[in-house]
Write a protein that holds these residues in place. Sequence first.
Motif, short mmCIF file in Angstrom:
data_model
loop_
_atom_site.label_atom_id
_atom_site.label_comp_id
_atom_site.label_asym_id
_atom_site.label_seq_id
_atom_site.Cartn_x
_atom_site.Cartn_y
_atom_site.Cartn_z
N LYS A 1 13.52 -3.43 -6.33
CA LYS A 1 12.65 -2.43 -5.72
C LYS A 1 13.23 -1.91 -4.41
O LYS A 1 12.99 -0.76 -4.02
CB LYS A 1 11.25 -3.02 -5.47
CG LYS A 1 10.36 -3.07 -6.71
CD LYS A 1 9.00 -3.64 -6.36
CE LYS A 1 8.05 -3.57 -7.54
NZ LYS A 1 7.58 -2.20 -7.81
N LEU A 2 14.01 -2.75 -3.74
CA LEU A 2 14.65 -2.34 -2.49
C LEU A 2 15.99 -1.64 -2.73
O LEU A 2 16.64 -1.21 -1.77
CB LEU A 2 14.86 -3.55 -1.58
CG LEU A 2 13.60 -4.21 -1.01
CD1 LEU A 2 13.95 -5.51 -0.29
CD2 LEU A 2 12.87 -3.26 -0.06
N GLY A 3 16.40 -1.53 -3.98
CA GLY A 3 17.66 -0.88 -4.29
C GLY A 3 18.88 -1.77 -4.18
O GLY A 3 20.02 -1.29 -4.20
N LEU A 4 18.67 -3.06 -4.03
CA LEU A 4 19.77 -4.00 -3.93
C LEU A 4 20.41 -4.25 -5.29
O LEU A 4 19.74 -4.20 -6.33
CB LEU A 4 19.28 -5.33 -3.36
CG LEU A 4 18.95 -5.35 -1.87
CD1 LEU A 4 17.96 -6.46 -1.55
CD2 LEU A 4 20.22 -5.51 -1.05
N GLU A 5 21.70 -4.55 -5.28
CA GLU A 5 22.36 -5.01 -6.50
C GLU A 5 22.11 -6.50 -6.63
O GLU A 5 22.18 -7.24 -5.64
CB GLU A 5 23.86 -4.72 -6.43
CG GLU A 5 24.20 -3.24 -6.41
CD GLU A 5 25.69 -3.00 -6.40
OE1 GLU A 5 26.37 -3.46 -7.34
OE2 GLU A 5 26.17 -2.37 -5.44
N VAL A 6 21.83 -6.94 -7.84
CA VAL A 6 21.44 -8.32 -8.08
C VAL A 6 22.55 -9.05 -8.84
O VAL A 6 23.02 -8.58 -9.88
CB VAL A 6 20.13 -8.41 -8.88
CG1 VAL A 6 19.73 -9.86 -9.10
CG2 VAL A 6 19.02 -7.65 -8.15
N VAL A 7 22.96 -10.19 -8.30
CA VAL A 7 23.97 -11.03 -8.95
C VAL A 7 23.27 -12.31 -9.38
O VAL A 7 22.88 -13.12 -8.52
CB VAL A 7 25.13 -11.35 -8.00
CG1 VAL A 7 26.16 -12.24 -8.70
CG2 VAL A 7 25.78 -10.07 -7.48
N GLU A 8 23.08 -12.48 -10.67
CA GLU A 8 22.45 -13.70 -11.18
C GLU A 8 23.55 -14.71 -11.49
O GLU A 8 24.39 -14.50 -12.36
CB GLU A 8 21.63 -13.39 -12.44
CG GLU A 8 20.39 -12.56 -12.18
CD GLU A 8 19.32 -13.31 -11.40
OE1 GLU A 8 19.42 -14.54 -11.25
OE2 GLU A 8 18.39 -12.64 -10.91
N VAL A 9 23.54 -15.83 -10.77
CA VAL A 9 24.55 -16.87 -10.95
C VAL A 9 23.94 -17.97 -11.81
O VAL A 9 22.93 -18.57 -11.44
CB VAL A 9 25.02 -17.44 -9.60
CG1 VAL A 9 26.09 -18.50 -9.83
CG2 VAL A 9 25.54 -16.33 -8.70
N GLY B 1 0.78 -1.23 0.00
CA GLY B 1 0.00 0.00 0.00
C GLY B 1 0.81 1.28 0.00
O GLY B 1 0.24 2.36 0.07
N LYS B 2 2.14 1.17 -0.07
CA LYS B 2 3.00 2.35 0.03
C LYS B 2 3.57 2.77 -1.32
O LYS B 2 3.80 1.94 -2.19
CB LYS B 2 4.16 2.08 0.99
CG LYS B 2 3.76 1.86 2.44
CD LYS B 2 3.43 3.17 3.13
CE LYS B 2 3.14 2.95 4.61
NZ LYS B 2 2.93 4.21 5.33
N THR B 3 3.82 4.08 -1.45
CA THR B 3 4.52 4.58 -2.63
C THR B 3 5.99 4.86 -2.32
O THR B 3 6.75 5.23 -3.21
CB THR B 3 3.87 5.88 -3.15
OG1 THR B 3 3.85 6.84 -2.09
CG2 THR B 3 2.44 5.60 -3.63
N THR B 4 6.38 4.72 -1.06
CA THR B 4 7.78 4.82 -0.69
C THR B 4 8.23 3.50 -0.11
O THR B 4 7.45 2.81 0.56
CB THR B 4 8.02 5.94 0.35
OG1 THR B 4 7.20 5.70 1.49
CG2 THR B 4 7.71 7.30 -0.25
N LEU B 5 9.47 3.16 -0.37
CA LEU B 5 9.99 1.87 0.05
C LEU B 5 11.29 2.06 0.79
O LEU B 5 12.03 3.02 0.55
CB LEU B 5 10.22 0.98 -1.18
CG LEU B 5 9.00 0.66 -2.04
CD1 LEU B 5 9.42 -0.07 -3.31
CD2 LEU B 5 8.01 -0.19 -1.25
N PRO B 6 11.62 1.13 1.71
CA PRO B 6 12.91 1.20 2.37
C PRO B 6 14.04 0.94 1.38
O PRO B 6 13.86 0.23 0.39
CB PRO B 6 12.83 0.09 3.42
CG PRO B 6 11.85 -0.87 2.87
CD PRO B 6 10.84 -0.06 2.14
N HIS B 7 15.17 1.52 1.65
CA HIS B 7 16.35 1.27 0.82
C HIS B 7 17.27 0.31 1.56
O HIS B 7 17.59 0.53 2.73
CB HIS B 7 17.10 2.57 0.51
CG HIS B 7 18.28 2.36 -0.39
ND1 HIS B 7 18.15 2.30 -1.76
CD2 HIS B 7 19.59 2.17 -0.11
CE1 HIS B 7 19.34 2.10 -2.29
NE2 HIS B 7 20.24 2.01 -1.32
#
Length: 306
Positions: free
Chosen positions: A59-67, A27-33
């Motif tokens: 969406k959380l601003g994490l860097e994603v490493v696809e292995v 329900g939020k338009t702001t998200l935790p980083h």
Amino acid sequence: MKHLVNMQDLSREEIYHILHVAKQFKGKTTLPHVNGMVANLFFEPSTRTRVSFEVAEKKLGLEVVEVNAAASSVQKGESLYDTIRTLQAIGVNAVVIRHPEEEFYASLIDTIDIPIINGGDGKGEHPSQCLLDLFTIYEEFGHFEGLQIVIAGDILHSRVARSNALTLSRLGADVRFSGPPSWQDERLPFPYTTMDEAVEDCDVLMLLRVQRERHEKEESHTDYLEQYGLTAARETRMHPKSIILHPAPVNRGVEIEGKLVECDRSRIFTQMENGVYVRMTILNHLLNKEGLDNEFSIKKRSIAGR
């Protein structure tokens, strides 16, 4: 909670906290980083779980490493421990793993310092799928106590059936199974019912995919839909407010008649949407160490500004 590898490790209070925060996220338009990198390591094919985790991470601003497991050093004989220990050593902050071996995490959780999230372990468990299913049910009914829930299909080979049945029962739901006799699981203490009885009694009908890749021998069920699936005729006998769930991928015309996948009582695509919010909650909790019910007291950012 250091890792999320099975549902038994979560208390009732923790489960309700996760559902509560997932609802806040939705329900939020702001998200935790959340700072850091998450590696997704899938040794089995996946669309929904893998992509859902990736979307949640971004969406959380994490860097994603696809292995790419098929191109990793596991193919050269490297142990799973050494693979995860390597990811930890080079700076990955958490890892999501799907693996064909049940309880693959048993040798990892006491030796690996970064959070391990079980994305599905063979015929064992699928905790994030269970939590998104719980969220979808809770969103619909607002409680679990006394709900009549039937899990129908390939019970024996389904990690979804195991995670959901045990957890829903712990939360006060009345759980039953339905499916072919050869796919029943005697290790799980729940009664079986016919599909004709199930559709008339249930509040939630959770259909399961026929998991042919886990079958030790090929079985022909050319009449599966008529005998054990949800046909259009059966759907008309369901209670007006009862809902249909399915973890997907859906075999249209096998577990469920094709036109019912997106009927009014179906929540199949809602489950997929809810999976992102639930997985965001899991990642936020494991990586931020802030606790679950914090009303986003951590640093916020607007998703509109991304």
